[in-house]
Design a protein around this motif. Structure first.
Motif, PDB file in Angstrom:
ATOM      1  N   ASP A  73      11.424  -0.738   3.364  1.00  0.00           N
ATOM      2  CA  ASP A  73      10.037  -0.713   2.897  1.00  0.00           C
ATOM      3  C   ASP A  73       9.795  -1.738   1.800  1.00  0.00           C
ATOM      4  O   ASP A  73       8.695  -2.283   1.671  1.00  0.00           O
ATOM      5  CB  ASP A  73       9.628   0.699   2.461  1.00  0.00           C
ATOM      6  CG  ASP A  73      10.435   1.216   1.299  1.00  0.00           C
ATOM      7  OD1 ASP A  73      11.576   1.651   1.528  1.00  0.00           O
ATOM      8  OD2 ASP A  73       9.924   1.180   0.164  1.00  0.00           O
ATOM      9  N   VAL A  76       9.206  -5.047   3.498  1.00  0.00           N
ATOM     10  CA  VAL A  76       7.817  -5.136   3.954  1.00  0.00           C
ATOM     11  C   VAL A  76       6.913  -5.517   2.785  1.00  0.00           C
ATOM     12  O   VAL A  76       6.039  -6.372   2.904  1.00  0.00           O
ATOM     13  CB  VAL A  76       7.360  -3.795   4.569  1.00  0.00           C
ATOM     14  CG1 VAL A  76       5.888  -3.859   4.928  1.00  0.00           C
ATOM     15  CG2 VAL A  76       8.164  -3.475   5.806  1.00  0.00           C
ATOM     16  N   LEU A 100      -3.520   1.783  10.264  1.00  0.00           N
ATOM     17  CA  LEU A 100      -3.837   2.066   8.852  1.00  0.00           C
ATOM     18  C   LEU A 100      -2.568   2.331   8.042  1.00  0.00           C
ATOM     19  O   LEU A 100      -2.494   1.984   6.865  1.00  0.00           O
ATOM     20  CB  LEU A 100      -4.764   3.276   8.751  1.00  0.00           C
ATOM     21  CG  LEU A 100      -6.226   3.060   9.173  1.00  0.00           C
ATOM     22  CD1 LEU A 100      -6.952   4.388   9.201  1.00  0.00           C
ATOM     23  CD2 LEU A 100      -6.914   2.107   8.229  1.00  0.00           C
ATOM     24  N   ILE A 101      -1.582   2.945   8.656  1.00  0.00           N
ATOM     25  CA  ILE A 101      -0.384   3.372   7.919  1.00  0.00           C
ATOM     26  C   ILE A 101       0.303   2.211   7.180  1.00  0.00           C
ATOM     27  O   ILE A 101       0.633   2.349   6.004  1.00  0.00           O
ATOM     28  CB  ILE A 101       0.579   4.124   8.854  1.00  0.00           C
ATOM     29  CG1 ILE A 101       0.028   5.527   9.104  1.00  0.00           C
ATOM     30  CG2 ILE A 101       1.985   4.204   8.276  1.00  0.00           C
ATOM     31  CD1 ILE A 101       0.645   6.248  10.253  1.00  0.00           C
ATOM     32  N   PRO A 102       0.517   1.047   7.814  1.00  0.00           N
ATOM     33  CA  PRO A 102       1.210  -0.018   7.081  1.00  0.00           C
ATOM     34  C   PRO A 102       0.477  -0.502   5.825  1.00  0.00           C
ATOM     35  O   PRO A 102       1.071  -1.165   4.992  1.00  0.00           O
ATOM     36  CB  PRO A 102       1.323  -1.140   8.117  1.00  0.00           C
ATOM     37  CG  PRO A 102       0.401  -0.795   9.195  1.00  0.00           C
ATOM     38  CD  PRO A 102       0.310   0.678   9.218  1.00  0.00           C
ATOM     39  N   HIS A 104      -0.824   1.469   3.589  1.00  0.00           N
ATOM     40  CA  HIS A 104      -0.721   2.472   2.538  1.00  0.00           C
ATOM     41  C   HIS A 104       0.013   1.922   1.319  1.00  0.00           C
ATOM     42  O   HIS A 104      -0.341   2.186   0.184  1.00  0.00           O
ATOM     43  CB  HIS A 104       0.011   3.685   3.107  1.00  0.00           C
ATOM     44  CG  HIS A 104       0.255   4.770   2.121  1.00  0.00           C
ATOM     45  ND1 HIS A 104      -0.769   5.432   1.489  1.00  0.00           N
ATOM     46  CD2 HIS A 104       1.396   5.307   1.646  1.00  0.00           C
ATOM     47  CE1 HIS A 104      -0.253   6.328   0.676  1.00  0.00           C
ATOM     48  NE2 HIS A 104       1.050   6.273   0.742  1.00  0.00           N
ATOM     49  N   ARG A 105       1.048   1.111   1.600  1.00  0.00           N
ATOM     50  CA  ARG A 105       1.860   0.612   0.499  1.00  0.00           C
ATOM     51  C   ARG A 105       1.082  -0.316  -0.427  1.00  0.00           C
ATOM     52  O   ARG A 105       1.170  -0.208  -1.650  1.00  0.00           O
ATOM     53  CB  ARG A 105       3.075  -0.121   1.069  1.00  0.00           C
ATOM     54  CG  ARG A 105       4.025  -0.576   0.000  1.00  0.00           C
ATOM     55  CD  ARG A 105       5.100  -1.464   0.565  1.00  0.00           C
ATOM     56  NE  ARG A 105       6.023  -1.771  -0.505  1.00  0.00           N
ATOM     57  CZ  ARG A 105       7.045  -1.008  -0.835  1.00  0.00           C
ATOM     58  NH1 ARG A 105       7.271   0.100  -0.184  1.00  0.00           N
ATOM     59  NH2 ARG A 105       7.840  -1.345  -1.823  1.00  0.00           N
ATOM     60  N   ARG A 107      -2.253  -0.674  -0.754  1.00  0.00           N
ATOM     61  CA  ARG A 107      -3.448  -0.117  -1.389  1.00  0.00           C
ATOM     62  C   ARG A 107      -3.175   1.300  -1.824  1.00  0.00           C
ATOM     63  O   ARG A 107      -3.755   2.253  -1.338  1.00  0.00           O
ATOM     64  CB  ARG A 107      -4.598  -0.128  -0.390  1.00  0.00           C
ATOM     65  CG  ARG A 107      -5.215  -1.464  -0.320  1.00  0.00           C
ATOM     66  CD  ARG A 107      -6.075  -1.652   0.857  1.00  0.00           C
ATOM     67  NE  ARG A 107      -5.668  -2.833   1.579  1.00  0.00           N
ATOM     68  CZ  ARG A 107      -5.615  -4.043   1.075  1.00  0.00           C
ATOM     69  NH1 ARG A 107      -5.953  -4.247  -0.169  1.00  0.00           N
ATOM     70  NH2 ARG A 107      -5.235  -5.063   1.792  1.00  0.00           N
ATOM     71  N   MET A 128      -9.016  -0.677   3.931  1.00  0.00           N
ATOM     72  CA  MET A 128      -7.956  -0.461   4.918  1.00  0.00           C
ATOM     73  C   MET A 128      -8.525  -0.453   6.333  1.00  0.00           C
ATOM     74  O   MET A 128      -7.945  -1.042   7.252  1.00  0.00           O
ATOM     75  CB  MET A 128      -7.245   0.864   4.629  1.00  0.00           C
ATOM     76  CG  MET A 128      -6.194   0.733   3.542  1.00  0.00           C
ATOM     77  SD  MET A 128      -5.753   2.291   2.793  1.00  0.00           S
ATOM     78  CE  MET A 128      -4.790   3.035   4.032  1.00  0.00           C
ATOM     79  N   ARG A 167      -0.046  -3.505  14.248  1.00  0.00           N
ATOM     80  CA  ARG A 167       0.469  -2.720  13.133  1.00  0.00           C
ATOM     81  C   ARG A 167       1.299  -3.593  12.204  1.00  0.00           C
ATOM     82  O   ARG A 167       1.201  -3.500  10.976  1.00  0.00           O
ATOM     83  CB  ARG A 167       1.323  -1.568  13.694  1.00  0.00           C
ATOM     84  CG  ARG A 167       1.671  -0.524  12.696  1.00  0.00           C
ATOM     85  CD  ARG A 167       2.505   0.563  13.325  1.00  0.00           C
ATOM     86  NE  ARG A 167       3.822   0.071  13.707  1.00  0.00           N
ATOM     87  CZ  ARG A 167       4.812   0.860  14.108  1.00  0.00           C
ATOM     88  NH1 ARG A 167       4.621   2.155  14.212  1.00  0.00           N
ATOM     89  NH2 ARG A 167       5.984   0.359  14.438  1.00  0.00           N
ATOM     90  N   ALA A 168       2.115  -4.479  12.794  1.00  0.00           N
ATOM     91  CA  ALA A 168       2.932  -5.362  11.957  1.00  0.00           C
ATOM     92  C   ALA A 168       2.036  -6.316  11.159  1.00  0.00           C
ATOM     93  O   ALA A 168       2.284  -6.586   9.992  1.00  0.00           O
ATOM     94  CB  ALA A 168       3.908  -6.152  12.822  1.00  0.00           C
ATOM     95  N   THR A 171       0.422  -4.952   7.884  1.00  0.00           N
ATOM     96  CA  THR A 171       1.201  -4.761   6.660  1.00  0.00           C
ATOM     97  C   THR A 171       0.811  -5.780   5.603  1.00  0.00           C
ATOM     98  O   THR A 171       1.135  -5.608   4.442  1.00  0.00           O
ATOM     99  CB  THR A 171       2.707  -4.939   6.918  1.00  0.00           C
ATOM    100  OG1 THR A 171       2.890  -6.204   7.526  1.00  0.00           O
ATOM    101  CG2 THR A 171       3.256  -3.856   7.810  1.00  0.00           C
TER     102      THR A 171
END
Lengths: 266, 573
Positions: A73, A76, A100-102, A104-105, A107, A128, A167-168, A171
């Motif tokens: 992580d 990333v 949306l998940i990637p 999270h880090r 924001r 996001m 998704r990638a 990030t």
């Protein structure tokens, strides 16, 4: 400064030398393909870069800062995102949630603010969603319409691959590692993904390192090709040069005992 | 789309339901009697605990079995902090007490007095002290949650479940050792904890509401998505930048906090704190509630809790002494129901034959036992009586097995109750326009450049598609691609239709089902250039019967094969 530089990286699993003294650079804005026969160490290389494995020796640097010893992580966070050879999507979540998940880090808002839906949280959420749609729009209407809210498990294989690439991208990484982006796609879809990878570089500004088995795709988009065999780099250069390299032909096709002399001449 | 949900309407509906529930609870507290009151309070308290366990088990996907340990900590801290003076004197005068004057002096009342807040030490403000004690209990439990969360960073799955189970037991067992006895009063525990909160429907349901609010808001936030990502695929979550350690520990800590709150209400409900109030069976009940209601669904977990609490509170008749013939009649009826239920299930899932030999045998045995028990209750083997201790737990276990066999994802699965669902608003369903676009995109015959469909109806579909295209409009950047939702450069020059294998493989079945009637673009034979000349009747194109028929046929074939197998089996038998 090169985007990614791999310096003398070695990794062994017990007695198996997965990569041996591997060195190469990837310049910003380049599309570089890594090819090689099965078991050549391509996916191990990806795992070393993304922090899944720690190299036994050598150094991996992203724009001059070392990535060795960082967890996946953190890698990333530093700016390298990857896709997986055999799809690792969050299957029970929707396409939009997957993308949306990637974010999270990057924001990050404290959890209690998320619970209370404070202004800063709503702002982060809005950004996001915007970024997610931006990443998905690379793939046109295939993922943008009602698919957005469908769970990933109803998607076709090709659409899952597209979702994983989106998704990638989401990030916020500068560099993408694509592990066989066209696996399981038909020729038409392969052609389409080839275009998309090129657009990811041209319009998205990503530097791309990819592992691929489909040679026409590799030949079409790669600026440079790196050939691995048994964990060693046996060739590097433009696609046309590399595929005619005797060492590469030997790695893929084996050596014919009676023309060893010819090969030496070549 | 989430952004377009009618938020004002939903809020109004929610507030209305909250008001109605409040009125019902007020009625139940006034008129309903002690039993109903206790049941509802128990539902709220266990509901808080089950919801908090669901954050770890359902949302984050970590099987944790140590929840009773967190409840114990919260319960004991709360009990100690609000214990009335009379109870403290009783403990200090008891010869077997293990408490020291210092630990006995720990109370919210004392703290308020020391801070000079005399107004908050009166009997009328006991609720303030209770709230503070509850909060402190929750926070202490949270600290222990952090401690348990740490091994979860290295362990996964079954191993972690064992560790958490061990941790829960360690908490319970060390609480009675001489090290902690000054705080917990050893095996004696505390008596005389004020019970007006744990039995008050207002208090318990208000806290349940807060718990539900916090946990559902958390689930549908960016943090909740990260936790669900960990559940779905830990490696991918990490590769997408989710810091595993931080999020797992956060989940454990928040979960333990609410478990501590539930523990505080639980000791108040029982008006005492003793170590045997916090046995593993508590966690077991919550796990049943989660599995029945739906792992990961908070509203489902509340449903599951209702079932568990109902069985627990109103299951007394199950454990009384009955004559044997009654038991046989009951067993006979159950077996008969199982046989009939099996046939119903096979009918519903279209398994053939509906009357599988096993269902017939079950139903027959059940019918015979039931008939004998009803018609000849005085038959010699039926002399005597039987009392089934623990029948409630057996019933819960059977319920768990049934749910696991028939609907392993639980009643609600992962979905939450929502107004949109109740009012039949299908947000995830494609509109006709989107279906048209999708069919166009995925049918190689229709979007082949220069293909027959180009001349025919594809234009319509193309227009439909380009209006529905997402944010990035490639066509506007590339004039040559105008009208095509995807630029021609992306399409195979030869057209996949050139290869017979590809054509069959890449033509999606859904085209026929998704195609809107009357649109010639979706005519099955679009590639053969028919659309213009086709008569009206035939141009209605995608024959729904046809599509369904084909799907039905495929299914029918499978079933037939099964049928065949079964017949073979029978033949062999």
């Amino acid at each position: 400064m090169s985007m990614l530089s791999v310096r003398d990286v070695s990794k062994s699993f017990g007695g198996l030398q997965a990569t041996h003294q591997l060195s190469f650079d990837v310049e910003p804005g380049e599309i570089v393909s890594v090819i090689g026969p099965n078991g050549a160490g391509k996916t191990t290389l990806f795992n070393l870069i993304t922090g899944v494995y720690t190299p036994d020796e050598g150094d991996i640097q992203l724009e001059g800062t070392s990535l060795v010893g960082r967890s996946p992580d953190q890698v990333v966070g530093a700016g390298i995102a990857r896709t997986f050879q055999n799809l690792r999507l969050f299957t029970n979540l929707s396409v939009l949630e997957n993308v949306l998940i990637p974010q999270h880090r990057r924001r990050h808002v404290p959890w209690w603010q998320a619970v209370l839906r404070t202004r800063s949280y709503r702002e982060a959420e809005r950004v996001m969603h915007e970024r997610a749609l931006e990443a998905l729009s690379f793939f046109g209407p295939r993922l943008m319409s009602f698919r957005l809210h469908q769970p990933v498990y109803v998607l076709s294989y090709a659409n899952r691959r597209r979702t994983e690439m989106a998704r990638a991208m989401a990030t916020g990484a500068k560099m993408l590692l694509l592990d066989e982006p066209s696996a399981g796609m038909n020729p038409k879809e392969t052609k389409e993904i080839t275009q998309i990878i090129r657009r990811m570089r041209d319009e998205g500004g990503y530097t791309i390192l990819l592992v691929e088995h489909k040679m026409n795709l590799v030949g079409e988009i790669s600026d440079r090709v790196i050939v691995l065999d048994y964990g060693r780099k046996i060739a590097e250069g433009a696609y046309e040069d590399v595929v005619n390299d005797p060492a590469v032909l030997e790695a893929y096709l084996g050596k014919r005992s009676d023309d060893a002399s010819e090969e030496g001449a070549a | 789309m989430p952004g377009e949900r009618p938020i004002a309407r939903n809020t109004l509906l929610t507030l209305g339901v909250v008001a109605i529930v409040g009125l019902l609870l007020a009625w139940a507290q006034g008129v309903g009697g002690a039993k109903l009151n206790d049941t509802l309070a128990l539902f709220a308290i266990w509901g808080i605990a089950a919801l908090s366990l669901n954050l770890v088990n359902g949302t984050t996907g970590i099987l944790s079995l140590g929840h009773h340990g967190f409840m114990l900590i919260g319960g004991y801290v709360t009990a100690l902090l609000i214990l009335p003076d009379s109870a403290r004197q009783q403990i200090s005068s008891s010869a077997r007490s293990a408490m020291t004057p210092f630990t006995l002096g720990l109370s919210v009342e004392g703290a308020f007095a020391a801070l000079g807040l005399q107004a908050l030490t009166t009997p009328g403000t006991l609720w303030v002290r209770f709230l503070v004690a509850l909060l402190v209990g929750g926070l202490v439990a949270m600290v222990f949650g952090l401690i348990v969360g740490i091994p979860s960073l290295r362990l996964k799955g079954d191993y972690l479940a064992i560790v958490t189970f061990g941790f829960g037991e360690i908490i319970r067992l060390t609480a009675s050792t001489s090290l902690f006895a000054p705080f917990t009063n050893g095996a004696l525990g505390y008596a005389g904890v004020p019970s007006e909160f744990g039995k008050s429907l207002g208090w318990t349901f208000a806290l349940l509401g807060i718990t539900l609010f916090v946990l559902t808001k958390l689930k549908f936030s960016s943090h909740g998505r990260a936790l669900q990502a960990i559940r779905e695929d830990e490696i991918a979550a990490e590769a997408m930048g989710v810091a595993l350690a931080r999020h797992k520990v956060m989940a454990f800590a928040i979960s333990a906090f609410f478990a501590g709150i539930a523990g505080g209400l639980w000791v108040s409900y029982l008006s005492a704190a003793r170590l045997d109030f916090f046995l593993f069976f508590l966690t077991f009940f919550f796990l049943v509630a989660i599995s029945v209601g739906g792992t990961g669904s908070y509203t489902g977990v509340l449903m599951g809790t209702a079932v568990v609490v109902f069985v627990q509170q109103y299951g007394d008749p199950l454990e009384q002494t009955y004559p044997l013939e009654t038991w046989f009649a009951l067993v006979g009826a159950l077996v008969l129901a199982a046989g009939l239920g099996g046939a119903w299930f096979r009918r519903r899932t279209r398994l053939r034959p509906v009357w599988h030999p096993l269902t017939v045998i079950l139903a027959a045995i059940g019918a015979v036992v039931l008939a004998v028990a009803l018609l000849a209750p005085n038959w010699a083997p039926f002399d005597g009586t039987f009392q089934a201790f623990g029948m409630r737990r057996i019933l819960l276990a059977v319920l768990l097995i049934t749910i696991m066999a028939l609907r392993p994802e639980g009643i609600m699965s992962r979905a939450e109750f929502s107004w949109a669902w109740l009012l039949r608003e299908r947000t995830a369903e494609p509109s006709d326009e989107e279906r048209a676009q999708d069919a166009w995109l995925s049918n190689p015959d229709l979007n082949r450049p220069g293909g027959a469909a180009d001349a025919g109806g594809a234009g319509d579909a193309g227009d439909a598609a380009s209006t529905a295209v997402g944010r990035y409009d490639y066509a506007s950047d590339h004039p040559s691609a105008q009208g095509d939702p995807l630029p021609r450069a992306l399409l195979d020059e030869d057209g996949p239709g050139a290869h017979p294998l590809l054509e069959r493989g890449s033509k999606p079945r859904d085209v026929q089902r998704y195609g809107s009637a009357g649109d010639p673009a979706f005519h099955e034979d679009g590639s053969e250039g028919a659309p213009e000349g086709v008569p009206e009747g035939a141009a209605s194109g995608p024959d729904p019967e046809d599509a369904d028929g084909a799907a039905g046929d495929a299914r029918g074939d499978e079933r037939q094969d099964e049928h065949q197998d079964e017949r073979d089996d029978e033949g062999r038998a």
